[in-house]
Motif scaffolding. Sequence first.
Motif, PDB file in Angstrom:
ATOM      1  N   ILE A  67       0.853  -1.196   0.000  1.00 24.54           N
ATOM      2  CA  ILE A  67       0.000   0.000   0.000  1.00 24.54           C
ATOM      3  C   ILE A  67       0.882   1.236   0.000  1.00 24.54           C
ATOM      4  CG2 ILE A  67      -1.879   1.225   1.134  1.00 24.54           C
ATOM      5  CD1 ILE A  67      -2.726  -1.344   2.423  1.00 24.54           C
ATOM      6  N   VAL A 118      -1.148  -0.753  -4.272  1.00 21.24           N
ATOM      7  CA  VAL A 118      -2.316   0.125  -4.128  1.00 21.24           C
ATOM      8  C   VAL A 118      -1.840   1.564  -3.949  1.00 21.24           C
ATOM      9  CG1 VAL A 118      -4.355   0.628  -2.715  1.00 21.24           C
ATOM     10  CG2 VAL A 118      -3.613  -1.748  -3.034  1.00 21.24           C
ATOM     11  N   MET A 177      -3.328   5.622  -4.041  1.00 22.99           N
ATOM     12  CA  MET A 177      -4.604   6.371  -4.071  1.00 22.99           C
ATOM     13  C   MET A 177      -4.611   7.542  -5.046  1.00 22.99           C
ATOM     14  SD  MET A 177      -4.555   8.419  -0.485  1.00 22.99           S
ATOM     15  CE  MET A 177      -3.395   9.754  -0.156  1.00 22.99           C
ATOM     16  N   THR A 179      -2.535  13.817  -1.821  1.00 21.02           N
ATOM     17  CA  THR A 179      -2.032  14.246  -0.507  1.00 21.02           C
ATOM     18  C   THR A 179      -1.866  15.769  -0.576  1.00 21.02           C
ATOM     19  OG1 THR A 179       0.350  14.322  -0.911  1.00 21.02           O
ATOM     20  CG2 THR A 179      -0.595  12.137  -0.519  1.00 21.02           C
ATOM     21  N   GLU A 225      -6.553   3.091  -5.852  1.00 23.26           N
ATOM     22  CA  GLU A 225      -7.629   3.245  -4.879  1.00 23.26           C
ATOM     23  C   GLU A 225      -7.050   3.585  -3.517  1.00 23.26           C
ATOM     24  OE1 GLU A 225      -9.020  -0.749  -5.550  1.00 23.26           O
ATOM     25  OE2 GLU A 225      -8.218  -1.450  -3.641  1.00 23.26           O
ATOM     26  N   ALA A 259      -6.597   2.877   0.283  1.00 25.92           N
ATOM     27  CA  ALA A 259      -6.800   1.851   1.306  1.00 25.92           C
ATOM     28  C   ALA A 259      -7.272   2.582   2.561  1.00 25.92           C
ATOM     29  CB  ALA A 259      -5.499   1.106   1.575  1.00 25.92           C
ATOM     30  N   GLY A 296       3.758   6.556   3.788  1.00 24.80           N
ATOM     31  CA  GLY A 296       4.529   7.784   3.932  1.00 24.80           C
ATOM     32  C   GLY A 296       4.041   8.747   5.004  1.00 24.80           C
ATOM     33  N   PRO A 297       4.707   9.902   5.063  1.00 23.70           N
ATOM     34  CA  PRO A 297       4.395  10.879   6.107  1.00 23.70           C
ATOM     35  C   PRO A 297       3.021  11.513   5.932  1.00 23.70           C
ATOM     36  CG  PRO A 297       6.007  11.769   4.555  1.00 23.70           C
ATOM     37  CD  PRO A 297       5.831  10.328   4.209  1.00 23.70           C
ATOM     38  N   SER A 337      -3.109   8.777   4.301  1.00 25.20           N
ATOM     39  CA  SER A 337      -4.456   9.374   4.336  1.00 25.20           C
ATOM     40  C   SER A 337      -5.072   9.170   5.724  1.00 25.20           C
ATOM     41  CB  SER A 337      -5.335   8.755   3.249  1.00 25.20           C
ATOM     42  OG  SER A 337      -5.708   7.447   3.617  1.00 25.20           O
ATOM     43  N   HIS A 391       4.415  25.615   4.006  1.00 24.42           N
ATOM     44  CA  HIS A 391       3.939  24.856   2.848  1.00 24.42           C
ATOM     45  C   HIS A 391       2.456  25.103   2.589  1.00 24.42           C
ATOM     46  CE1 HIS A 391       7.380  22.459   1.727  1.00 24.42           C
ATOM     47  NE2 HIS A 391       7.647  22.310   3.013  1.00 24.42           N
ATOM     48  N   PHE A 439      -0.048  23.863   3.883  1.00 24.23           N
ATOM     49  CA  PHE A 439      -0.897  22.835   4.461  1.00 24.23           C
ATOM     50  C   PHE A 439      -0.534  22.549   5.910  1.00 24.23           C
ATOM     51  CE2 PHE A 439       2.674  20.657   2.470  1.00 24.23           C
ATOM     52  CZ  PHE A 439       3.129  19.866   3.502  1.00 24.23           C
ATOM     53  N   GLY A 457       9.444   2.675   4.555  1.00 21.75           N
ATOM     54  CA  GLY A 457       9.520   4.101   4.228  1.00 21.75           C
ATOM     55  C   GLY A 457       9.512   4.985   5.454  1.00 21.75           C
ATOM     56  N   GLN A 458       9.131   6.218   5.184  1.00 16.18           N
ATOM     57  CA  GLN A 458       9.240   7.240   6.226  1.00 16.18           C
ATOM     58  C   GLN A 458       8.329   6.956   7.424  1.00 16.18           C
ATOM     59  OE1 GLN A 458      10.663  10.646   5.234  1.00 16.18           O
ATOM     60  NE2 GLN A 458       9.763  11.987   6.741  1.00 16.18           N
ATOM     61  N   GLY A 517      14.000  11.100   5.049  1.00 14.58           N
ATOM     62  CA  GLY A 517      14.787  11.316   3.833  1.00 14.58           C
ATOM     63  C   GLY A 517      14.421  10.369   2.708  1.00 14.58           C
TER      64      GLY A 517
HETATM   65  C1  FAD Z   1       6.318  18.136   2.483  1.00 16.01           C
HETATM   66  C2  FAD Z   1       7.477  17.182   2.572  1.00 16.01           C
HETATM   67  C3  FAD Z   1       8.698  17.533   2.008  1.00 16.01           C
HETATM   68  C4  FAD Z   1       9.781  16.647   2.076  1.00 16.01           C
HETATM   69  N1  FAD Z   1      10.946  17.016   1.489  1.00 16.01           N
HETATM   70  C5  FAD Z   1      11.999  16.159   1.506  1.00 16.01           C
HETATM   71  C6  FAD Z   1      13.230  16.506   0.860  1.00 16.01           C
HETATM   72  O1  FAD Z   1      13.349  17.577   0.281  1.00 16.01           O
HETATM   73  N2  FAD Z   1      14.248  15.631   0.897  1.00 16.01           N
HETATM   74  C7  FAD Z   1      14.131  14.419   1.517  1.00 16.01           C
HETATM   75  O2  FAD Z   1      15.101  13.627   1.511  1.00 16.01           O
HETATM   76  N3  FAD Z   1      12.988  14.073   2.150  1.00 16.01           N
HETATM   77  C8  FAD Z   1      11.919  14.909   2.161  1.00 16.01           C
HETATM   78  N4  FAD Z   1      10.748  14.566   2.795  1.00 16.01           N
HETATM   79  C9  FAD Z   1      10.702  13.338   3.592  1.00 16.01           C
HETATM   80  C10 FAD Z   1      10.619  11.988   2.827  1.00 16.01           C
HETATM   81  O3  FAD Z   1      11.866  11.676   2.340  1.00 16.01           O
HETATM   82  C11 FAD Z   1       9.625  11.926   1.736  1.00 16.01           C
HETATM   83  O4  FAD Z   1       8.355  12.195   2.295  1.00 16.01           O
HETATM   84  C12 FAD Z   1       9.594  10.543   1.038  1.00 16.01           C
HETATM   85  O5  FAD Z   1       8.873  10.693  -0.133  1.00 16.01           O
HETATM   86  C13 FAD Z   1       9.041   9.438   1.877  1.00 16.01           C
HETATM   87  O6  FAD Z   1       8.931   8.262   1.104  1.00 16.01           O
HETATM   88  P1  FAD Z   1       7.736   7.215   1.370  1.00 16.01           P
HETATM   89  O7  FAD Z   1       7.790   6.216   0.287  1.00 16.01           O
HETATM   90  O8  FAD Z   1       7.791   6.756   2.772  1.00 16.01           O
HETATM   91  O9  FAD Z   1       6.414   8.101   1.238  1.00 16.01           O
HETATM   92  P2  FAD Z   1       5.810   8.841  -0.106  1.00 16.01           P
HETATM   93  O10 FAD Z   1       6.889   9.048  -1.105  1.00 16.01           O
HETATM   94  O11 FAD Z   1       5.069   9.999   0.422  1.00 16.01           O
HETATM   95  O12 FAD Z   1       4.827   7.751  -0.671  1.00 16.01           O
HETATM   96  C14 FAD Z   1       3.638   7.390  -0.008  1.00 16.01           C
HETATM   97  C15 FAD Z   1       2.578   7.077  -1.061  1.00 16.01           C
HETATM   98  O13 FAD Z   1       1.456   6.505  -0.403  1.00 16.01           O
HETATM   99  C16 FAD Z   1       0.285   7.044  -0.981  1.00 16.01           C
HETATM  100  N5  FAD Z   1      -0.808   6.886   0.007  1.00 16.01           N
HETATM  101  C17 FAD Z   1      -0.958   7.539   1.182  1.00 16.01           C
HETATM  102  N6  FAD Z   1      -2.028   7.069   1.850  1.00 16.01           N
HETATM  103  C18 FAD Z   1      -2.573   6.109   1.067  1.00 16.01           C
HETATM  104  C19 FAD Z   1      -3.698   5.237   1.202  1.00 16.01           C
HETATM  105  N7  FAD Z   1      -4.482   5.267   2.294  1.00 16.01           N
HETATM  106  N8  FAD Z   1      -3.989   4.365   0.207  1.00 16.01           N
HETATM  107  C20 FAD Z   1      -3.198   4.305  -0.899  1.00 16.01           C
HETATM  108  N9  FAD Z   1      -2.126   5.104  -1.090  1.00 16.01           N
HETATM  109  C21 FAD Z   1      -1.790   5.978  -0.107  1.00 16.01           C
HETATM  110  C22 FAD Z   1       0.649   8.465  -1.328  1.00 16.01           C
HETATM  111  O14 FAD Z   1      -0.178   8.985  -2.336  1.00 16.01           O
HETATM  112  C23 FAD Z   1       2.091   8.303  -1.792  1.00 16.01           C
HETATM  113  O15 FAD Z   1       2.200   8.081  -3.181  1.00 16.01           O
HETATM  114  C24 FAD Z   1       9.641  15.402   2.741  1.00 16.01           C
HETATM  115  C25 FAD Z   1       8.422  15.067   3.317  1.00 16.01           C
HETATM  116  C26 FAD Z   1       7.335  15.929   3.233  1.00 16.01           C
HETATM  117  C27 FAD Z   1       6.032  15.528   3.852  1.00 16.01           C
END
Ligand code: FAD
Length: 443
Positions: free
Chosen positions: A11, A34, A36, A42, A121, A123, A136-137, A140, A213, A215, A335-336, A342
């Motif tokens: 997911i 999956v 969304m 987001t 979709e 989750a 991720g951070p 939803s 930002h 938000f 992930g995060q 990062g």
């Molecule tokens: C605003 C912001 C800026 C950042 N800037 C940096 C930066 O400049 N440099 C850096 O190194 N790190 C940065 N980060 C921190 C981090 O490195 C990134 O957020 C990184 O993309 C995290 O990777 P991830 O795969 O864990 O999450 P993401 O890359 O955010 O991927 C999560 C995915 O899950 C999807 N999702 C969420 N909820 C659901 C659900 N219920 N069902 C289905 N899909 C869902 C989202 O749409 C997204 O595509 C930042 C974080 C944020 C929030």
Amino acid sequence: MSEFPWDITVIGGGLAGCEATWQLASRGYRVRLVEMRPLVQTPAHATANLAEVVCSNSFGGEGGAAGILKAELEMGGSLILECAHASRVPAGGALAVDRGRFSELVSVRVESHPNVELAREEATELPDGRAVIATGPLTSPALAGSLQARLGQCLFFFDAVAPIVTQESIDPEKTYAGGRYGHDTDYLNCPMNKEEYLAFHATLVSAERVMSHGFEEAYFESCMPVEVLAARGVDTLRFGPMRPVGLPDPRTGREPYAAVQLRRDNREGTLYNLVGFQTGLKWGEQARILRMIPGLENAEVARFGVTHRNIYVNAPVVLDGFLRLKESPHLFLAGQITGVEGYMESTAMGLAAGIYAAMTLSGSPLPPWPRETAIGSLLNYLRSAETDSGKTFQPMNANLGVFPPLSRKIKDKKQKARETHARAVMATQGFFREMGGQGLALG
Ligand SMILES: Cc1cc2nc3c(=O)[nH]c(=O)nc-3n(C[C@H](O)[C@H](O)[C@H](O)COP(=O)(O)OP(=O)(O)OC[C@H]3O[C@@H](n4cnc5c(N)ncnc54)[C@H](O)[C@@H]3O)c2cc1C
């Protein structure tokens, strides 16, 4: 054969989710990924692409801990790193990407893999079957609620975190150890006289902040950035995070005018965070202001303070050493959301979760990731970070302070990084070799 046409669900199609999917699919497992977006967006993402990078386009440098992490990802056959190299733009020593090309490349590779089915979709609940949660951070709200209910404890929402400095860069001549009223010894104190404090305050209130930002929600009072507190009045910090009461300087026997407290941030004592110094100042400003604090004139910043809304779990309490929820071991986190910070770190936690999930599917025992590696050190941090009884666990990025010390003390930073790198590469090679068929394409 599982009852579903897929073996496992991932997911979240971000950096970690795509990496975990790739690791699973390339080992022959059928993955339902999956994502969304674009149906539900987001607050930070803007496209429908998988692996969209939301802010900076830099994946960090090639030296130090960031370089070690990249070397390990490469040995692990990371799709994210491969696509980053393929979409690289010039950026000095850093690996920066053309963000559109990068996420399009990842999307094509993942979506065209015969073992991957992509479902667009949201989750809204944790699945009952085997899954990797990589949302991720900005997970939803519905899924975050489901995760929180399953864990029985709060996810962390933070708006600001404090910088962390390396212990070896703190001047022992200017600082002294001791908690307030001598209660413990895990703190170092940086004393300031009136003149130093006033100069520090004046610089802090006029320093440049990162733009909002849009938000971001209001800050929690208990997590107020230090520059916001400072702007309330010249003495607010002296009665708040810089309170000198109960911190007499053993060299004078008197309490200083103000004091910055540093608290150990890891078991090894190689990292210290600045207590109550969460900040949203620009990083250059942070570096400049930190160096005004007595004892931190040559401080090496392991992690700068940041402000943005973020969701992550209390990893030392809820995760085991293999990124599984202790409560529900069929669910891996990646992930995060695991508590790393990062792009590359999130990718690395996707790689590790994908490999461990694949090993679980094959019925193999899970080996601990070698501690000498960047990935093993991050996993170790997640498992065992000092958390003040689980209340203040904060995300960590890859930096030399999270690695175990080398067998001999090396003062020269570059030499230290080189030896740490060589040790990590050897340990990673050994790890994948021992995994045999479960290991990666090491050649
Ligand atoms: C605003 C912001 C800026 C950042 N800037 C940096 C930066 O400049 N440099 C850096 O190194 N790190 C940065 N980060 C921190 C981090 O490195 C990134 O957020 C990184 O993309 C995290 O990777 P991830 O795969 O864990 O999450 P993401 O890359 O955010 O991927 C999560 C995915 O899950 C999807 N999702 C969420 N909820 C659901 C659900 N219920 N069902 C289905 N899909 C869902 C989202 O749409 C997204 O595509 C930042 C974080 C944020 C929030």
